[in-house]
Design an enzyme around this catalytic site. Structure first.
Site, PDB file in Angstrom:
ATOM      1  CE  LYS A 305      13.600 -30.024 -17.424  1.00 35.50           C
ATOM      2  NZ  LYS A 305      13.221 -28.716 -16.529  1.00 35.50           N
ATOM      3  CB  CYS A 373      16.953 -13.925 -24.920  1.00 32.57           C
ATOM      4  SG  CYS A 373      16.019 -14.084 -26.160  1.00 32.57           S
ATOM      5  CB  CYS A 380      16.929  -6.831 -28.585  1.00 35.44           C
ATOM      6  SG  CYS A 380      15.780  -8.115 -28.402  1.00 35.44           S
ATOM      7  CB  CYS A 383      21.746  -9.493 -26.921  1.00 36.26           C
ATOM      8  SG  CYS A 383      21.947 -11.248 -27.747  1.00 36.26           S
ATOM      9  CB  CYS A 391      18.824 -12.428 -33.492  1.00 34.61           C
ATOM     10  SG  CYS A 391      17.578 -12.667 -32.342  1.00 34.61           S
TER      11      CYS A 391
END
Length: 426
Positions: A305, A373, A380, A383, A391
């Site tokens: 990463k 999230c 939710c 969003c 989703c």
């Protein structure tokens, strides 16, 4: 003529037993009432042919014969005498209310459920993860998840309209000193990535600010100023450059370095990694950071990463996707794949995600994971994917949680002045 008592009693009994004056008992009343309903061959033959055909003789008129004829009559129930209606054909719309009387006493009949036609589900988006497909020539290709482009564009637009995540202003790619040389800038990005492991962006930014201003001589330049009596005094001027560079990391003691980064997670180990990496960079890479991800991952404390994020931010080369816990968690919540760790997620994403999105997806999903999230208590309802059916893990009806906004001071905010920033915490 005198009548004896015995004769009077006898006369009274005879009178009571005479047919003209006899009292009607309950049984006699019932017999008279039933006399009008007695069966005869003619009456039954007219209504129900074939029933009571043996009773063709005439009925006597006295009470005893009437009762005897009723007791020997064929007395079926009225529902058995009436002709049953023809059974109707079952339909798809049949309900328990219109089932015939023949179902009385039986178990309730199952009502067939009318299946939805394919056109009814045409408007609902299908969710399918990425999957491998073998072509006729034997080659294997990875088909992307269904509707991934729609989801990506919705989230990208949502993040652009509300860039309030800590990663937008305090991400590792933003923590370099603006007046540093290109070589020092690349080194500062690498140090920021090493400090960011298991640490919030706000904490990493504070630690980087201390390294920029307090490492070495403090970053102040001294000039001589003559006074009226001719004496020369040293006066410090404003900070002209960052003190975070390879030379100062090599010169600082491990104890002092550990004190400057004490707020980050696992600061003891990170102190050892930074000191060891500085020696490797000086001896093997001409005091600069490697220009490939493979060489970067040879440094202590640097994983895939960090390596891929450093390549993108420091060298502008997008050789891989930097997948952290947010990218791993959200893409699995969306149903794009089913992976067990960030490294598996990176390999899965790189197999189908267009390369022009490898650099931006980390910042995109990290910001989403920091604001909406969340790892615990997802919002939710806030969003833009809510209600679209895209989703896979949407929690419908989830109450919105009010964010607590607090002020934090970061000295210099990557510059000489103090600046106030707002940090949103769950």
């Amino acid at each position: 003529m005198r009548t004896s008592r015995v004769s009077k009693e006898t006369a009274r009994v005879v009178q009571a037993l005479s047919p003209a004056n006899r009292r009607q008992t309950r049984s006699s009343v019932a017999a008279n009432a039933l006399r009008s309903f007695k069966y005869s061959a003619s009456s039954v033959a007219d209504t129900t042919p074939g029933v009571l055909a043996t009773n063709t003789a005439s009925e006597p008129s006295d009470d005893s014969s009437s009762l005897s004829s009723l007791s020997s009559a064929n007395t079926e129930d009225i529902e058995d005498l009436l002709e049953r209606p023809a059974k109707k054909r079952r339909r798809d719309t049949e309900t328990p209310s219109n089932i015939g009387s023949d179902a009385v006493g039986r178990s309730s009949r199952k009502v067939p459920v009318k299946q939805e036609t394919p056109t009814a589900n045409a408007s609902k988006p299908r969710r399918q993860p990425a999957r491998k497909i073998t072509r006729e020539d034997g080659s294997v290709v990875v088909q992307p998840p269904s509707n991934w482009e729609t989801m990506y564009e919705i989230v990208k637009k949502m993040r652009e309209n509300n860039p309030t995540a800590p990663v937008d202003t305090m991400g590792c790619a933003e923590l370099y000193w603006r007046t540093s040389s290109p070589r020092d800038k690349r080194f500062q990005i690498l140090i920021a990535l090493m400090l960011s492991s298991q640490t919030k962006d706000t904490v990493t930014a504070v630690a980087m600010q201390r390294l920029h201003t307090e490492l070495g001589d403090g970053g102040h330049s001294a000039t001589k100023v003559k006074t009226e009596d001719g004496e020369e005094n040293k006066a410090s001027t404003d900070v002209k450059d960052s003190t975070l560079n390879l030379e100062n990391i090599l010169a600082v003691s491990p104890e002092r370095l550990n004190e400057l980064i004490r707020t980050v997670g696992f600061h003891n180990n990170k102190t050892k990694y930074i000191k060891a990496a500085a020696v490797i960079l000086r001896d093997q890479y001409n005091s600069d950071i490697p220009h490939t991800a493979e060489e970067l991952m040879k440094l202590p404390g640097v994983g895939p990463k960090m390596a891929y994020l450093c390549m993108s931010a420091a060298w502008g080369k997008h050789e891989g996707i930097g997948v952290d816990v947010h990218v791993h968690r959200i893409t699995n919540l969306w149903g794009w794949h089913n992976t067990k760790n960030p490294e598996e997620t990176r390999i899965a994403l790189e197999s189908w995600l267009p390369k022009d999105k490898w650099h931006e997806i980390n910042k995109l999903l990290v910001g989403l994971g920091q604001t909406v999230c969340l790892p615990v208590g997802r919002r939710c309802g806030e969003c833009d994917l809510a209600g679209t059916g895209l989703c896979k893990s949407e929690v419908k009806g989830l109450a919105r949680k009010r964010a607590i906004v607090k002020d934090e001071i970061i000295t210099g905010d990557l510059g000489p002045e103090e600046a106030k920033i707002k940090v949103e915490v769950a």
